[in-house]
Design an enzyme around this catalytic site. Structure first.
Site, mmCIF file in Angstrom:
data_model
loop_
_atom_site.group_PDB
_atom_site.id
_atom_site.type_symbol
_atom_site.label_atom_id
_atom_site.label_comp_id
_atom_site.label_asym_id
_atom_site.label_seq_id
_atom_site.Cartn_x
_atom_site.Cartn_y
_atom_site.Cartn_z
ATOM 1 N N LYS A 113 0.605 -1.092 -0.141
ATOM 2 C CA LYS A 113 -0.278 0.034 0.414
ATOM 3 C C LYS A 113 0.782 1.488 0.095
ATOM 4 O O LYS A 113 0.220 2.160 -0.586
ATOM 5 C CB LYS A 113 -0.976 0.458 1.359
ATOM 6 C CG LYS A 113 -2.039 -1.072 1.161
ATOM 7 C CD LYS A 113 -3.809 -0.357 2.289
ATOM 8 C CE LYS A 113 -4.463 -1.782 2.066
ATOM 9 N NZ LYS A 113 -4.907 -2.038 3.235
ATOM 10 N N LYS A 199 -4.690 -11.488 -6.538
ATOM 11 C CA LYS A 199 -6.333 -11.303 -6.085
ATOM 12 C C LYS A 199 -6.500 -9.943 -6.670
ATOM 13 O O LYS A 199 -6.464 -9.450 -7.234
ATOM 14 C CB LYS A 199 -6.289 -11.337 -4.093
ATOM 15 C CG LYS A 199 -6.348 -11.849 -3.683
ATOM 16 C CD LYS A 199 -5.880 -11.153 -2.071
ATOM 17 C CE LYS A 199 -6.758 -9.715 -1.646
ATOM 18 N NZ LYS A 199 -6.584 -8.768 -0.765
ATOM 19 N N LYS A 202 -10.709 -4.626 -4.349
ATOM 20 C CA LYS A 202 -10.831 -3.693 -4.102
ATOM 21 C C LYS A 202 -10.629 -2.495 -4.838
ATOM 22 O O LYS A 202 -11.070 -1.367 -5.579
ATOM 23 C CB LYS A 202 -11.029 -2.541 -3.080
ATOM 24 C CG LYS A 202 -12.473 -3.323 -2.280
ATOM 25 C CD LYS A 202 -12.575 -2.311 -0.925
ATOM 26 C CE LYS A 202 -13.335 -4.104 -0.008
ATOM 27 N NZ LYS A 202 -13.615 -3.148 1.707
#
Ligand code: TRP
Length: 336
Positions: A113, A199, A202
């Site tokens: 992130k 994966k 979102k």
């Protein structure tokens, strides 16, 4: 005998997708009758990356409505909002002071992130797993069912609990209960529709990479039509050279409720032209009833608020008792 306790949560950021449902919520529903479940919306975690205040409350309602629509029952579960229980923030601070910085710097999710955030990485993003440890340890759960991507955070939670116990309590009488992660193999990792090695997420910029729980039948049909496949005829699980094939068969297995053997046999001689309509139909059939319930619940905010209020009361009682024990162990003993 009291039931064992389960705790888990989801961050209210963006629309929930099949990965959230199959990797987490559905597993909670499957085991709920045998446990006392505490399920929450991690709205304090939701602000560790830049967020829109105008969306925060609504996103939190949406996750709560999704839990209920997916079959979480208030007969077994307490549903609550993380920010309603101040013990989460407070215990996170106490844990901050006993957690070595380098434990956080090596967290994979932080590193991933942080790269996306560039210059704008907050202390909160680094501290995210410490708050998660507080979320978990406050409720003294026996099991913490999460997706595969949370494995490292759960290991850190266990490390923090053990360090705290070692430093501030005796072996016979530990303050914090060390929880067990429950990571399902099947469905724990639902992969992207555009790349079977990544994966479903979102934050993937491509909408085509995921099926959201609220996607219309038309959208689901389009996304499956366009999803990545391979040129080989005959479909199979577990071939490392065919990640998309494995992912799509797994989705079909989970959404149809069939066994792996049954799906392997049914699809062994199929081509994609035959399989895609089957997967489309199965996905729509699985999601339609959830969507209907979801909309009915979202239209009744009064009901939803009463669920969260009741959840807050029950959760606060458990959380505050653990917080008090932790504070006392650290030497906070002056009476109020
Ligand atoms: N980090 C989790 C996720 O992204 C959400 C979460 C926050 C959580 N606190 C938790 C999950 C405590 C389990 C237990 O999915």
């Amino acid at each position: 005998m009291a039931k064992q306790r389960v705790l888990s949560g989801i961050q209210p950021t963006g629309d929930l997708h099949l990965g959230n449902y199959l990797g987490a919520i559905r597993n909670w529903v499957e085991i709920q009758e045998n446990y006392d479940s505490f399920l929450f919306m991690a709205d304090l975690h939701a602000i560790t990356v830049p967020h829109d205040p105008a969306q925060l409350a609504n996103n939190t309602y949406k996750v709560a409505a999704t839990y209920l629509a997916s079959g979480i029952s208030l007969d077994y579960a307490t549903i609550f909002v993380q920010s309603h229980i101040s013990a989460h923030s407070e215990l996170a601070w106490l844990f901050n002071c006993i957690t070595p910085l380098n434990w956080l710097e090596r967290m994979i999710q932080f590193k991933e992130k942080a790269i996306k955030q560039g210059e704008d990485v907050s202390v909160g993003l680094l501290d995210y797993p410490v708050l998660q440890a507080a979320d978990i340890l406050l409720y003294e759960p026996d099991l913490v069912p999460v997706g595969e991507d949370q494995k490292q955070h759960l290991e850190l939670t266990r490390d923090i609990a053990q360090r705290f116990n070692h430093k501030f309590s005796s072996e016979e009488n530990p303050v914090l209960k060390v929880p067990t992660p429950l990571i399902r193999k099947e469905g724990a990792r639902v992969m992207s529709l555009t790349d079977g090695t990544k994966k479903m997420s979102k934050s993937d910029p491509s909408e085509l990479s995921r099926i959201n729980l609220l996607d219309s039948p038309e959208t689901i049909t389009q996304k499956i039509k366009k999803c990545k496949t391979d040129p080989t005829r005959g479909l199979e699980f577990d071939n490392p050279d065919r990640p998309e094939c494995n992912n799509l068969l797994t989705l079909y297995m989970l959404l149809s409720g069939q066994s792996k053997e049954a799906v392997a046999q049914e699809c062994a001689d199929m081509g994609w032209g035959q399989f895609k309509p089957l997967l489309t139909e199965t996905t729509i059939a699985a999601l339609t009833p959830i969507q209907e319930k979801y909309h009915a619940i979202m239209d009744d905010k009064g009901y939803l608020e009463s669920v969260l209020k009741q959840g807050k009361e029950k959760a606060a009682e458990v959380a505050n008792a653990t917080l008090l024990k932790a504070k006392q162990a650290l030497g906070y003993s002056i009476p109020l």
